[in-house]
Write a protein that holds these residues in place. Sequence first.
Motif, PDB file in Angstrom:
ATOM      1  N   ASP A  27     -13.599  -3.548  -3.457  1.00 45.70           N
ATOM      2  CA  ASP A  27     -12.410  -3.675  -4.317  1.00 45.70           C
ATOM      3  C   ASP A  27     -12.522  -2.830  -5.586  1.00 45.70           C
ATOM      4  O   ASP A  27     -13.566  -2.784  -6.232  1.00 45.70           O
ATOM      5  N   GLY A  28     -11.438  -2.222  -5.939  1.00 51.38           N
ATOM      6  CA  GLY A  28     -11.317  -1.543  -7.230  1.00 51.38           C
ATOM      7  C   GLY A  28     -12.087  -0.249  -7.342  1.00 51.38           C
ATOM      8  O   GLY A  28     -12.157   0.337  -8.425  1.00 51.38           O
ATOM      9  N   SER A  65      -9.390  -4.111  -1.810  1.00 54.51           N
ATOM     10  CA  SER A  65      -8.079  -4.026  -2.459  1.00 54.51           C
ATOM     11  C   SER A  65      -8.179  -3.171  -3.721  1.00 54.51           C
ATOM     12  O   SER A  65      -9.267  -2.986  -4.284  1.00 54.51           O
ATOM     13  N   LYS A  66      -7.047  -2.638  -4.126  1.00 57.45           N
ATOM     14  CA  LYS A  66      -6.940  -1.813  -5.336  1.00 57.45           C
ATOM     15  C   LYS A  66      -7.955  -0.672  -5.381  1.00 57.45           C
ATOM     16  O   LYS A  66      -8.553  -0.384  -6.419  1.00 57.45           O
ATOM     17  N   ASN A 109      -8.570   3.355  -4.996  1.00 60.70           N
ATOM     18  CA  ASN A 109      -7.787   4.583  -5.086  1.00 60.70           C
ATOM     19  C   ASN A 109      -8.533   5.753  -4.449  1.00 60.70           C
ATOM     20  O   ASN A 109      -9.700   5.991  -4.756  1.00 60.70           O
ATOM     21  N   ASP A 154      -2.842  -3.415  -1.846  1.00 60.53           N
ATOM     22  CA  ASP A 154      -2.494  -2.639  -3.036  1.00 60.53           C
ATOM     23  C   ASP A 154      -3.452  -1.481  -3.319  1.00 60.53           C
ATOM     24  O   ASP A 154      -3.865  -1.267  -4.452  1.00 60.53           O
ATOM     25  N   SER A 155      -3.811  -0.765  -2.297  1.00 53.74           N
ATOM     26  CA  SER A 155      -4.666   0.411  -2.492  1.00 53.74           C
ATOM     27  C   SER A 155      -3.815   1.670  -2.398  1.00 53.74           C
ATOM     28  O   SER A 155      -2.622   1.601  -2.088  1.00 53.74           O
ATOM     29  N   ASN A 162       0.805  -1.214   0.000  1.00 53.02           N
ATOM     30  CA  ASN A 162       0.000   0.000   0.000  1.00 53.02           C
ATOM     31  C   ASN A 162       0.837   1.263   0.000  1.00 53.02           C
ATOM     32  O   ASN A 162       2.002   1.261   0.361  1.00 53.02           O
TER      33      ASN A 162
END
Length: 455
Positions: A395-396, A370-371, A373, A354-355, A338
């Motif tokens: 997520d995303g 996750s991921k 932004n 992974d954000s 992260n």
Amino acid sequence: MNKTAIILAAGKGTRMVSEKPKTLHRVAGRPMVLHVLDAVKQAGASRVVTVIGYGREMMEQALKDQCELAIQEPQLGTAHAVMCAKQLENESGYTLVCYGDAPCITVETYKMMYEQIADADMVVLTARVAEHNHFGRIIRNRNGHVDAIVEYKDCDENQKQIEEINTGIYVFKTELLFAHLKEVNDYNAQREYYLTDLVKIFNQHGLTVKAVSLSDNREMIGVNDRVDLAKANAFLNQKICEKWMRKGVTIIDPTSTYIGYDVTIGEDTTLYPNSFITGNTTIGKKNTIMMNCYLENATIGDGNTIDNARIIDSEVKNNCKIGPFVHLRNETIVEDCNRVGNFVEFKNTHFGYDSRCAHLTYLGDATIGSKVNFGCGVVTVNYDGKNKFHTQVEDGAFIGSNVNLIAPVHVGKKAVCAAGSTITDDVADGEMAIARDRQTNKPGYGYTYLNKEKQ
Ligand code: UD1
Ligand code: CA
């Protein structure tokens, strides 16, 4: 042979000028009496009695379940204090007596003392220190045998010149200690029962008194005031830093890096100057802890870079970039890979794999997938003045800059919240939410407003 220990810690410590009993003041992040307790246990003491008196409740609280206690009320001197540890009276073997205000004495020194008693009845640990004014003096005869210890206030001019002093640490054959304590009187300058008088008394009975000297005189930092406290802190901190450096941690400046006693650090981690690492903090391998970090009960995995951060009761997993200027608190968890910061605060937030949350953001009571932004300046509005509410982002998802997420609110997978929106309703998977007025442009209004002609 059976080993027991008595820690004297009943005194107030007047010179600390404190409500707190002296031995509860902290060095290397924990009360000094606990350093002593741990060291004597590690040296092999199977039973430890700590003698307490002043600030009894606070002492009991701090020592609860860690050792046995004896109460000394009133405090009539060090011999009287030992006498209060009556529960050891019928023990066999050896008894170590030491002070709760000497946190720098090492396990090795206490071990050495237990070994030295094998061919003696009493062993005294002596030292030579630069500032030796108030210490008891070791009086040796021509053959070098220790005849007596004379307290500074009872010394004549010649005795005051003696440089070898009493550290206040002794080991006795237990049975002999308790048999002869009764012979100590208080006929001295301070009208106290001095434990040091046992040297003379043992000699009078033809028992063997042996003196051994401290191998590193710096251990003899007895804490009497806050100046001593700072010295003890610096000494122990240096030792702790050296320990971690030998285990493969790079510490650029040990004099400005503070590492608590219970902290652990993995190899190939580098600590830059000005960090304070305390409590139950664990730091894994290959991390770079840049300048000015405060870590308390933090769990840091491997391969992270952490810069100007304050991390309390929270966890950062692996390969993250945290900072500069980040505050993680109240059970926050940041998953692997992260990017958090600049200027970001997370409170009780789970931040998924992974954000990104790179600028000026507050997330409180939030679960982030996750991921995800986050743009600059996102705020979870988690508090209505009475209650706290939860925010969930799947997520995303993409949260634009300057979005307010009014909790409780749910943002679905791959949903988008347009910049500047105040999101009050849930956003389903794949939706885009725009919650702001449409822009209108008014020709010429700018000139009018500014009182200026068109050129
Ligand atoms: C003591 C020694 C002195 C030695 C010095 C080293 C005696 C008489 N003198 O002097 O020779 O050089 O330590 O630091 O022992 N305590 C109690 N109950 C009491 C008195 C003291 O528990 O009634 C505890 C204190 O809390 C402290 C320790 O014993 O942890 C030492 O007492 P303190 O009064 O500081 O002794 P010193 O005068 O320093
Ligand atoms: Ca003292």
